[in-house]
Design a protein around this motif. Structure first.
Motif, PDB file in Angstrom:
ATOM      1  N   PRO A 234     -14.076 -16.096  83.282  1.00 44.86           N
ATOM      2  CA  PRO A 234     -14.683 -16.224  81.799  1.00 44.86           C
ATOM      3  C   PRO A 234     -14.600 -17.531  80.990  1.00 44.86           C
ATOM      4  O   PRO A 234     -13.306 -17.841  80.815  1.00 44.86           O
ATOM      5  CB  PRO A 234     -14.012 -15.186  81.291  1.00 44.86           C
ATOM      6  N   PRO A 235     -15.610 -18.524  80.956  1.00 47.83           N
ATOM      7  CA  PRO A 235     -15.397 -19.864  80.626  1.00 47.83           C
ATOM      8  C   PRO A 235     -14.976 -19.809  79.127  1.00 47.83           C
ATOM      9  O   PRO A 235     -13.916 -20.616  78.723  1.00 47.83           O
ATOM     10  CB  PRO A 235     -16.640 -20.400  80.659  1.00 47.83           C
ATOM     11  N   GLY A 236     -15.139 -18.930  78.189  1.00 48.59           N
ATOM     12  CA  GLY A 236     -14.785 -19.125  76.752  1.00 48.59           C
ATOM     13  C   GLY A 236     -13.413 -18.682  76.586  1.00 48.59           C
ATOM     14  O   GLY A 236     -12.839 -19.626  76.105  1.00 48.59           O
ATOM     15  N   ALA A 237     -12.873 -17.655  77.369  1.00 48.35           N
ATOM     16  CA  ALA A 237     -11.567 -17.532  77.381  1.00 48.35           C
ATOM     17  C   ALA A 237     -10.612 -18.657  77.965  1.00 48.35           C
ATOM     18  O   ALA A 237      -9.619 -19.121  77.194  1.00 48.35           O
ATOM     19  CB  ALA A 237     -11.084 -16.123  77.825  1.00 48.35           C
TER      20      ALA A 237
ATOM     21  N   GLY B 234     -17.053 -28.684  81.564  1.00 51.38           N
ATOM     22  CA  GLY B 234     -16.096 -27.946  82.008  1.00 51.38           C
ATOM     23  C   GLY B 234     -16.849 -26.364  82.073  1.00 51.38           C
ATOM     24  O   GLY B 234     -16.447 -25.608  83.071  1.00 51.38           O
ATOM     25  N   TYR B 235     -17.296 -26.239  80.963  1.00 49.58           N
ATOM     26  CA  TYR B 235     -17.854 -24.717  80.754  1.00 49.58           C
ATOM     27  C   TYR B 235     -18.933 -24.315  81.750  1.00 49.58           C
ATOM     28  O   TYR B 235     -18.991 -23.281  82.353  1.00 49.58           O
ATOM     29  CB  TYR B 235     -18.570 -24.668  79.183  1.00 49.58           C
TER      30      TYR B 235
ATOM     31  N   MET C 122      -7.950 -20.769  75.687  1.00 50.80           N
ATOM     32  CA  MET C 122      -6.358 -21.040  75.977  1.00 50.80           C
ATOM     33  C   MET C 122      -6.070 -22.530  76.480  1.00 50.80           C
ATOM     34  O   MET C 122      -5.090 -22.921  76.046  1.00 50.80           O
ATOM     35  CB  MET C 122      -6.024 -20.100  77.211  1.00 50.80           C
ATOM     36  N   THR C 123      -6.970 -22.973  76.964  1.00 49.95           N
ATOM     37  CA  THR C 123      -6.567 -24.520  77.585  1.00 49.95           C
ATOM     38  C   THR C 123      -6.710 -25.398  76.471  1.00 49.95           C
ATOM     39  O   THR C 123      -5.778 -26.522  76.403  1.00 49.95           O
ATOM     40  CB  THR C 123      -7.417 -25.035  78.613  1.00 49.95           C
ATOM     41  N   ILE C 124      -7.642 -25.599  75.623  1.00 50.38           N
ATOM     42  CA  ILE C 124      -7.311 -26.451  74.358  1.00 50.38           C
ATOM     43  C   ILE C 124      -6.333 -26.037  73.677  1.00 50.38           C
ATOM     44  O   ILE C 124      -5.527 -27.264  73.088  1.00 50.38           O
ATOM     45  CB  ILE C 124      -8.828 -26.320  73.550  1.00 50.38           C
ATOM     46  N   TRP C 125      -5.954 -24.821  73.390  1.00 51.93           N
ATOM     47  CA  TRP C 125      -4.908 -24.571  72.366  1.00 51.93           C
ATOM     48  C   TRP C 125      -3.487 -25.240  73.093  1.00 51.93           C
ATOM     49  O   TRP C 125      -2.761 -25.664  72.730  1.00 51.93           O
ATOM     50  CB  TRP C 125      -4.569 -23.027  72.146  1.00 51.93           C
TER      51      TRP C 125
END
Length: 434
Positions: A43-46, A32-33, A50-53
């Protein structure tokens, strides 16, 4: 870059990571990243954070650890042995005799465990020694157990239906209700096969044991009352609209603890072991779901699901043709992946196609689970096969051959579900109407 080419590249990367032994959850996150980083300007990190949280605090997921814990408690109780003694007097007169106890026991235990592997291990631990002692054919004993234990995936409360409900964003309660009739259909198919097999192979079925008087049968049936009561409390509360899936799970845990205490199985050791087992399984599944959610978002940024849905639509496939193609895909994937992994790996790509074809998502969840049940009894990654291999000492090929007729019965069940969608949709529609 062409979205179809991008999807092929990401799938190859996924297969490479899985082949290297990387955890499924980490594979999903890495792919996914890379999908966002390489094929979009977001921005993949942000997005990952957000998605995992957001996925981790989903209310629908609260039912998952509770149902898993309920299964772990019952796995360590004496209820399975009580079930055998309660069912045997009533099923012994049927052609096939006590082989039907394998099927009925798996169906009942599946209705309170939600796990195919737990059903295999728990029921097998009771029935294999009993049936072997009575000289039942080992192929029939292993085959009926391997096939029937897959009911743990379908008969609610099913762990994999919870996973699908979260991944597809559909009602878990409606999925549970939808799984009841297909589950009973599979029980009927399996028992029907045992009847036919026993009539064709009378020399491989032990002679009938002395018939138990009616009074003794009724007293033996008392052992079924606790587990039947728990099933009614859990599934009945959902069907009656009294409880949500999460609330029913809490009722199930309390009921399992009470039954385990009354049976004398509940000790500090068994309680700690059940909590530890439930925690490990829940963490694994939750991490996989978080990775799947991120991959789904990633696919949205790359535009792959939309393009794939349009690509499939360009072939003007009928619903039946699409489902036949998906069945073949899932059967092949089932040879290499477990059921939960199949659901989360394919949800982001398959759901747009299914919705574009006008397929009901509740019905599709039941169809998907029945197809995935095949993965439990297909080598080289059939979990039920591994469990039975370790329990019986037989080689994997022997166990797989014994389970093969039930693989064919699952294919028949899939065909029936496609031909008669009401098998899965009737009860949920009645619940909505009510």
């Amino acid at each position: 870059m062409d979205p179809i080419l991008v999807s092929v590249l990401l799938i190859v990367l996924m297969l490479v990571f899985l082949a290297l032994g990387v955890w499924v959850a980490l594979t999903l996150m890495i792919v996914g990243y890379l999908g966002i980083a390489l094929f979009s300007g977001a921005p993949p990190g942000a997005i990952m954070a957000m998605t995992i949280w957001g996925q981790s605090w989903s209310w629908a997921l609260t039912a998952l650890p509770l149902f898993i814990w309920m299964g772990e408690i019952l796995y360590r109780s004496k209820l399975a042995s009580e079930m055998f003694r309660g069912l045997a007097p009533w099923l012994a007169p049927l052609p096939g005799r006590l082989l039907h106890v394998n099927i009925a026991s798996c169906g009942l235990f599946a209705a309170v465990s939600g796990s195919s592997a737990a059903t295999t291990a728990t029921i097998g631990r009771i029935t294999i020694p009993e049936l072997t002692k009575r000289n039942y054919d080992p192929v029939a004993v292993i085959g009926t157990l391997a096939g029937s234990a897959t009911l743990g995936f379908l008969i609610p409360p099913s762990i994999i239906l919870i996973v699908y409900g979260v991944a597809a964003d559909v009602s878990i309660s409606r999925l549970f209700i939808a799984g009841i009739v297909p589950g009973l259909m599979l029980v009927a198919l399996f028992m029907g096969w045992v009847v036919v097999w026993s009539l064709l192979n009378k020399d491989r079925v032990p002679p009938a044991e002395p018939t138990m008087p009616l009074g003794q049968r009724i007293r033996a049936t008392a052992g079924l009352i606790p587990i039947l009561g728990l099933i009614v409390c859990v599934i009945g509360s959902i069907y009656a609209g009294i409880a949500t899936a999460t609330e029913a799970a809490a009722v199930g845990v309390i009921g399992a603890l009470v039954l385990s205490l009354l049976s004398g199985s509940l000790t500090w050791t068994s309680l700690k072991d059940s909590i530890a087992g439930a925690t490990k399984t829940t963490c694994m599944v939750t991490l996989i779901l978080a990775g799947a959610a991120f991959l789904s978002v990633s696919m949205g940024f790359t535009g792959i699901p939309r393009q794939l849905a349009a690509w499939v639509g360009s072939y003007d496939l009928s619903q039946t043709e699409l489902l036949l193609a998906l069945t073949l895909l899932f059967v092949v994937m089932g040879c290499f992946l477990d059921g939960i992994s199949i659901v989360v790996l394919t949800a982001s790509v398959i759901m747009p196609m299914v919705q574009a074809a006008g397929v009901d998502l509740i019905w599709f969840g039941i169809y998907l689970v029945i197809v995935i049940e095949m993965s439990q009894i297909t080598p080289p990654v059939g979990i039920n096969l591994f469990i039975l291999q370790s329990m019986t000492g037989r080689d994997l090929l022997f166990v797989a051959k014994a389970a093969f007729p039930f693989f064919l019965l699952l294919i028949l069940a899939t065909a029936l579900l496609i031909a008669v969608p009401g098998i899965a949709t009737l009860l949920p529609s009645l619940m909505s109407a009510g």
